[in-house]
Design an enzyme around this catalytic site. Structure first.
Site, PDB file in Angstrom:
ATOM      1  N   ASP A  45     -79.057  46.276  32.196  1.00  0.00           N
ATOM      2  CA  ASP A  45     -79.557  45.460  32.755  1.00  0.00           C
ATOM      3  C   ASP A  45     -79.103  44.244  31.300  1.00  0.00           C
ATOM      4  OD1 ASP A  45     -78.720  46.227  35.067  1.00  0.00           O
ATOM      5  OD2 ASP A  45     -80.879  45.885  35.885  1.00  0.00           O
ATOM      6  N   ASP A  70     -74.271  45.433  39.450  1.00  0.00           N
ATOM      7  CA  ASP A  70     -75.148  45.392  40.410  1.00  0.00           C
ATOM      8  C   ASP A  70     -74.296  44.337  40.858  1.00  0.00           C
ATOM      9  OD1 ASP A  70     -76.931  46.745  39.909  1.00  0.00           O
ATOM     10  OD2 ASP A  70     -77.904  45.181  38.348  1.00  0.00           O
TER      11      ASP A  70
END
Length: 173
Positions: free
Chosen positions: A124, A142
């Protein structure tokens, strides 16, 4: 649940969206890990405090929920099963918005599954946490899942409205 003998052309659009999301997601993560070397740097201030690029190894699901790493293979398998179910659904779908939504969710699910299988965590890096509104660091996959779910809800609302309008038209006839 059986795949049809011939996959409809509209389903191929969903698979194309999924492939585009996977490529963009994996390319961005490769750039974060190798080009930008964010793993060593930790954080790049882009537009503080609103947006930064931060390195996070997410052992949970989207936005770091249910982290810890112990569910690596369960989450990977779950993502692949969801993607397969959505791939089948795409063969049954006939609305462009629905196809787009399905493709985005498939791409996001598989993009993160690739990370879990390769690394044991999801990379991330998109960080809007400095705003105090959105505390999570996330990635392209995401984002695609989130956008896909919003589009699924929108498609459901719009198709319910269309069905209601068709019902009104039939009643007047």
């Amino acid at each position: 649940m059986k795949f049809p003998d011939r996959i409809p052309r509209i389903a191929w659009a969903a698979y194309g969206f999924a492939l585009a999301i996977i490529v963009l997601d994996q390319w961005s993560k490769a750039w974060i890990l190798n080009g930008l070397e964010l793993r060593d740097v930790g954080r790049v201030f882009v537009f503080p405090p609103v947006f930064n690029i931060s390195y996070v190894e997410n052992t949970g699901v989207s936005f770091g929920l249910f982290g810890g790493g112990s569910a690596r293979w369960v989450l990977s398998l779950f993502s692949v099963v969801v993607a397969a179910g959505l791939a089948w659904w795409a063969t049954q779908a006939d609305r462009r918005l629905l196809i787009t939504a399905i493709g985005f969710v498939i791409g996001g699910a598989l993009g993160n599954a690739i990370d879990r299988i390769r690394f044991g965590y999801v990379v991330d890096f998109l960080d809007f946490s400095g705003t105090g509104v959105f505390p999570w660091v996330f990635n392209i996959a995401d984002s695609a899942i989130t956008i896909g779910v919003v589009l699924l809800i929108l498609d459901s609302v719009l198709s319910d409205r269309r069905a209601a309008q068709v019902g009104v038209v039939h009643e007047k006839s």
